[in-house]
Design a protein around this motif. Structure first.
Motif, short mmCIF file in Angstrom:
data_model
loop_
_atom_site.label_atom_id
_atom_site.label_comp_id
_atom_site.label_asym_id
_atom_site.label_seq_id
_atom_site.Cartn_x
_atom_site.Cartn_y
_atom_site.Cartn_z
N THR A 163 -0.54 -1.29 -6.88
CA THR A 163 -1.05 -1.72 -5.62
C THR A 163 -2.18 -0.63 -5.27
N HIS B 82 -4.54 2.22 -0.22
CA HIS B 82 -4.51 1.79 0.98
C HIS B 82 -3.80 0.46 1.52
N GLN B 83 -3.37 -0.04 0.57
CA GLN B 83 -2.36 -1.35 0.62
C GLN B 83 -0.98 -0.99 0.63
N GLN C 210 1.48 -0.89 3.84
CA GLN C 210 1.98 -1.95 4.30
C GLN C 210 2.99 -2.74 3.72
N ARG C 211 2.94 -2.55 2.55
CA ARG C 211 4.17 -3.28 1.50
C ARG C 211 5.32 -2.29 2.01
#
Length: 252
Positions: free
Chosen positions: A183, A186-187, A190-191
């Protein structure tokens, strides 16, 4: 720590290899241990931290392990200030010693105990966003040569180990690998905040104390890429577990 007929050999090898991967010896190590929780973030500030044998039923020799690394009160105070600058309360504890979340990996990584070590507690409530934010606040320490270690376990369900853990631990590990390695950086935060939506999340972590140190490490990593440096299937007779390092070789 415990004699194990080779059970920990691969894990030990990955820890022994970490100084090579880092290149230079860090000026200090900051460990976020799954085995220390307080109502507020708390930083170990002892100059000569004692040992905390926070387990029971282990072989006798594990209660005589010594790890005489010095503390670093000046770093402890800096950690406290950085956490406060992020809007969280933070305390110092001058009596706290090394629990096995710290000394078990460090006695393999740095057996000479010649690197100062400071511990940081988890905060009760286990809010992943808070721990990620604290990690982001601590990121400047990396530029000062401080190695930040999140010490937990990617699967921690002591009531479901062995063969019955094979499927759920693999499901959660697959999600963790995807979150951290494939991933976009920057993502991934949130995960991780939504980790309870992961496959087999509550089987892998009925209580998320062993997952939260990872949140701090990810926060401190910023946009650095993750590398899986330890992976094993069949740990404790069936568990899939992994460990990760953030950033390129040659840097903390």
């Amino acid at each position: 720590m415990a004699q194990s007929n080779g059970m920990y050999d691969r894990l030990a090898q990955s820890l022994r290899d970490m100084p090579r991967q880092l290149g230079a010896q860090p000026k200090a190590v900051l460990v976020i241990s799954a085995h220390w929780e307080e109502r507020e973030f708390t930083v170990m500030a002892a100059e000569r931290p004692p040992m905390v044998y926070d387990y029971s039923g282990f072989p006798e020799h594990t209660y005589h392990v010594q790890y005489p690394a010095p503390g670093l009160p000046a770093l402890a105070e800096q950690v406290r200030q950085l956490i406060q600058s992020a809007g969280f309360s933070a305390l110092l504890d001058a009596q706290r010693g090394f629990d096995h979340g710290s000394f078990a990996p460090l006695v393999v990584m740095y057996p000479l105990a010649d690197v100062p070590v400071v511990q940081l507690s988890l905060r009760a409530g286990y809010d992943p966003a808070e721990h990620l934010a604290v990690g982001r606040a601590l990121a400047p320490l990396r530029e000062q040569g401080v190695l930040i270690v999140g010490s937990g376990l990617s699967y921690h369900n002591l009531r479901r180990m062995g063969p019955s853990a094979a499927v759920p631990s693999k499901q959660f590990d697959d999600w963790l690998q995807q979150t951290l390695v494939t991933t976009e950086p920057h993502q991934r935060a949130q995960r991780l905040i939504d980790w309870q939506d992961a496959p087999a999340a509550h089987v892998a972590h009925p209580q998320e104390d062993h997952l939260l140190p990872l949140m701090v490490a990810v926060g401190a990593a910023g946009h650095d890429e993750a590398v899986c440096v330890y992976h094993e299937e069949g740990f404790f007779g069936g568990v899939t577990v992994s460990g990760f390092r953030f950033g390129q070789e040659g840097g903390v």
